[in-house]
Design a protein around this motif. Structure first.
Motif, mmCIF file in Angstrom:
data_model
loop_
_atom_site.group_PDB
_atom_site.id
_atom_site.type_symbol
_atom_site.label_atom_id
_atom_site.label_comp_id
_atom_site.label_asym_id
_atom_site.label_seq_id
_atom_site.Cartn_x
_atom_site.Cartn_y
_atom_site.Cartn_z
ATOM 1 N N PRO A 77 0.871 -1.284 -0.008
ATOM 2 C CA PRO A 77 -0.003 0.075 -0.112
ATOM 3 C C PRO A 77 0.740 1.018 0.088
ATOM 4 O O PRO A 77 0.388 2.343 -0.337
ATOM 5 C CB PRO A 77 -1.013 -0.070 1.351
ATOM 6 N N GLY A 78 2.200 1.166 0.371
ATOM 7 C CA GLY A 78 2.670 2.283 0.379
ATOM 8 C C GLY A 78 3.721 2.564 -0.901
ATOM 9 O O GLY A 78 3.235 2.205 -2.088
ATOM 10 N N VAL A 79 4.983 2.970 -0.790
ATOM 11 C CA VAL A 79 5.826 3.343 -2.053
ATOM 12 C C VAL A 79 6.911 2.280 -1.959
ATOM 13 O O VAL A 79 7.522 1.725 -1.092
ATOM 14 C CB VAL A 79 6.346 4.626 -1.583
ATOM 15 N N VAL A 80 7.378 1.796 -3.292
ATOM 16 C CA VAL A 80 8.330 0.755 -3.585
ATOM 17 C C VAL A 80 8.973 1.484 -4.480
ATOM 18 O O VAL A 80 8.830 2.150 -5.296
ATOM 19 C CB VAL A 80 7.591 -0.509 -4.140
ATOM 20 N N VAL A 81 10.528 1.755 -4.157
ATOM 21 C CA VAL A 81 11.490 2.039 -5.042
ATOM 22 C C VAL A 81 12.551 0.671 -5.347
ATOM 23 O O VAL A 81 13.144 0.249 -4.242
ATOM 24 C CB VAL A 81 12.284 3.116 -4.722
ATOM 25 N N LEU A 82 12.615 0.373 -6.480
ATOM 26 C CA LEU A 82 12.961 -0.923 -6.974
ATOM 27 C C LEU A 82 14.358 -0.725 -7.748
ATOM 28 O O LEU A 82 13.993 -0.160 -9.014
ATOM 29 C CB LEU A 82 11.941 -1.724 -7.511
ATOM 30 N N VAL A 83 15.413 -1.466 -7.451
ATOM 31 C CA VAL A 83 16.465 -1.334 -8.465
ATOM 32 C C VAL A 83 16.697 -2.749 -8.910
ATOM 33 O O VAL A 83 16.849 -3.868 -8.051
ATOM 34 C CB VAL A 83 17.998 -0.958 -7.872
ATOM 35 N N SER A 84 16.424 -3.244 -10.314
ATOM 36 C CA SER A 84 16.438 -4.702 -10.805
ATOM 37 C C SER A 84 16.919 -4.614 -11.995
ATOM 38 O O SER A 84 16.192 -3.827 -12.840
ATOM 39 C CB SER A 84 14.971 -5.068 -10.459
ATOM 40 N N HIS A 85 17.348 -5.584 -12.403
ATOM 41 C CA HIS A 85 17.863 -5.789 -13.895
ATOM 42 C C HIS A 85 16.760 -7.086 -14.259
ATOM 43 O O HIS A 85 16.860 -7.689 -15.361
ATOM 44 C CB HIS A 85 19.322 -6.401 -14.046
ATOM 45 N N ASP A 86 15.679 -7.633 -13.500
ATOM 46 C CA ASP A 86 14.904 -8.419 -13.865
ATOM 47 C C ASP A 86 13.738 -8.054 -14.567
ATOM 48 O O ASP A 86 12.834 -7.159 -14.113
ATOM 49 C CB ASP A 86 14.416 -9.027 -12.535
ATOM 50 N N ARG A 87 13.966 -8.184 -16.032
ATOM 51 C CA ARG A 87 13.009 -7.645 -17.068
ATOM 52 C C ARG A 87 11.641 -8.034 -16.783
ATOM 53 O O ARG A 87 10.602 -7.318 -17.064
ATOM 54 C CB ARG A 87 13.471 -7.760 -18.337
ATOM 55 N N ALA A 88 11.307 -9.376 -16.326
ATOM 56 C CA ALA A 88 9.828 -9.618 -16.177
ATOM 57 C C ALA A 88 9.603 -8.877 -14.942
ATOM 58 O O ALA A 88 8.244 -8.678 -14.811
ATOM 59 C CB ALA A 88 9.943 -11.192 -15.922
ATOM 60 N N LEU A 89 10.209 -8.793 -13.711
ATOM 61 C CA LEU A 89 9.512 -8.240 -12.516
ATOM 62 C C LEU A 89 9.269 -6.735 -12.863
ATOM 63 O O LEU A 89 8.217 -6.262 -12.575
ATOM 64 C CB LEU A 89 10.540 -8.494 -11.472
#
Length: 533
Positions: free
Chosen positions: A213-225
């Motif tokens: 419900p809050g904020v997500v800041v995401l570093v990822s190289h997973d293209r599907a995610l």
């Protein structure tokens, strides 16, 4: 300037970065970053290795001060970075206690406030209201249950007495991720959370992030995610004006927007190059006229030459000034990966395994044979023995049962999940030394397109996790192996590099074995034979 308010419910969480600049050793890492996210937003941060993605998360968490700009967030912050905050003698329970400490303090504070209210102490009403608000903001009562659910879903170790040093890197990271997903933080900052997750773990993570419900800041190289989760994408790769780009509309909109941005940038560059060439031609023509007119044919008087000269000189100077002020903003070309020419060895099986098992690690007997040009995908849940099998094939582990036969001339290169590079050596020195020891002619480090000049000259200790992963890959390829064994090769590598690596591996004459959970890589190699453990 940075400020945070932790006692707000997830629905009121937000983060904001405005004009953030940060340099390390005089080298800009973040330049003019703007970011705004409110509850329900899931922001993906993308870019090539070393572009500052992890640094941006550290700035948001308050771990790094900025040189210039403003950073604000409201809501408690949970960080899942690439470093485990405890030592090998600490236990799974210690890690859970550390990550749930705030939630448990909130419950304990509420218990004390409730007792004080029952006893009729002064100011008990205000203390109780504040304690209740904090516990509700974290949904603190349910934190332990949520962690248990995520431990099971991520196939993580739930035995709280197990020392962390007895767990693999992947197991430790799954425990920590389960804690973060269960702790009830309003703001989640996640650095490569899909590393070490199998298919069921990826599904659970995707579901939890989409429901957060809050904020997500995401570093990822997973293209599907990224395609399944991101609502906004911040691109830290170079742009025509040197500033990061923000794309709304999720990952597909980013892919299309980035393609259009590069097309515009390339067109602008071509126009500027053509204009500079035109100005150079004009200058050359003006200089020729000045030379020719300064020496008029016989019969012309000195007055004629003197009359023409000042105007021609001024024309030349104007064109020289135009040329000097016309700067071509050359777009740095994207680093292109170049797989070296790997050898083939026809007429003999390169690598053969018959009935191979490893006690407690690879329990299903494995039979396989690899010839030049063969491809194989090794799949299965965490703990099935994929990494163990690659270690046995490479000769780094001894099987408990069965045999492994390797052709005498065959060179085998294995990329493991864990790096053990000497931290004090520079990437270039380390590569050159190992290339010389290999006794095999191989490409220079710069020829592979894996590390830029700056990273090649830096000590390993100063490289990002992604840059170290690129160096590990370079060290595997330098000896030009006949058999390439890759264990989760997409971990920490950019989407662009993964695409280039996948295409190159599909056409090399070497034999290639990949063990992976990466959903996009599995889709891209769907035609390869598979070994399910």
């Amino acid at each position: 300037m940075s400020s945070s308010l932790s006692l707000v419910p997830a629905r009121a969480a937000h983060v904001r970065m405005s004009g953030v600049h940060l340099s390390f050793g005089g080298r800009p890492v973040l330049a003019g970053v703007d970011l705004a996210a409110a509850a329900g937003d899931r922001v993906a941060v993308v870019g090539e290795n070393g572009r500052g993605k992890t640094t941006l998360l550290r700035v948001l968490s308050g771990d790094l001060p900025v040189d210039r700009g403003e950073v604000r967030h409201a809501g408690s912050v949970g960080v899942a970075d690439q470093q485990i905050p405890l030592g090998p003698t600490d236990t799974v329970g210690d890690l859970i206690d550390l990550e749930l400490a705030d939630a448990r303090r909130a419950v304990a504070r509420l218990d004390r406030a409730t007792a004080a209210l029952a006893e009729g102490r002064p100011d008990a009403d205000d203390d109780y209201a504040a304690a209740l608000a904090e516990a509700e903001a974290r949904d603190a009562w349910d934190a332990d249950r949520r962690v248990e659910v995520s431990l099971a879903a991520l196939n993580a170790v739930a035995d709280r007495a197990r020392p962390l040093g007895a767990l693999s890197v992947g197991q430790r990271h799954r425990v920590r991720l389960a804690c973060l997903l269960g702790a009830g933080h309003s703001v989640l900052l996640l650095d490569e959370p899909t590393n070490h997750l199998d298919a069921s773990g990826l599904d659970h993570l995707t579901e939890r992030l989409r429901a957060h419900p809050g904020v997500v800041v995401l570093v990822s190289h997973d293209r599907a995610l990224l395609a399944d989760v991101a609502t906004t994408v911040v691109d830290l790769d170079p742009s025509s004006d040197g500033r990061p780009r923000v794309y709304g509309g999720g990952y597909p909109a980013y892919v299309e927007g980035r393609r259009a941005e590069w097309a515009r940038w390339a067109a602008l560059h071509a126009e500027q190059v053509a204009e500079r060439a035109r100005l150079a031609d004009d200058l050359s023509a003006a200089q020729n006229r000045l030379r020719d007119n300064w020496r008029p044919a016989k019969g012309h008087g000195k007055h004629s030459r003197a009359t023409r000269a000042p105007g021609l000189v001024r024309a030349v100077r104007r064109r020289q000034e135009d040329l000097a002020t016309h700067v071509v903003a050359v777009p740095p070309p994207p680093t292109r990966f170049a797989l070296p020419d790997l050898p083939e060895h026809r007429g003999a099986t390169l690598l053969r395994a018959d009935g191979v098992t490893v006690a407690a690690r690879l329990q299903r007997p494995v039979d396989l044979a690899l010839d030049s040009g063969d491809r194989l995908l090794v799949t299965g849940p965490n703990g099935a023995g994929k990494s163990t099998l690659l270690g046995v094939l490479a000769g780094d582990l001894t099987p408990s049962t069965g045999t492994v036969t390797r052709a005498r001339p065959a060179r085998i290169g294995r990329l493991g999940q864990e790096s053990a590079l000497p931290l004090s050596r520079t990437a270039a020195d380390l590569y050159d030394e190992r290339l010389a020891r290999s006794g095999v002619p191989g490409p220079g480090l710069g020829e592979l397109g894996l590390l830029d000049g700056h990273d090649r000259r830096r000590p390993v200790a100063e490289l990002s996790v992604g840059a170290r992963r690129r160096l590990d890959l370079a060290l595997v390829l330098l000896a030009r192996p006949h058999v390439v064994l890759l264990d989760e090769p997409t971990n920490h590598l950019s989407a662009a590099l993964v695409d280039e690596l996948t295409a190159a591996l599909g056409s090399t004459p070497a034999a290639v074995v990949i063990a992976t959970h990466d959903r996009q890589l599995l889709r891209d190699t769907r035609s390869w034979p598979r070994l399910a453990l």
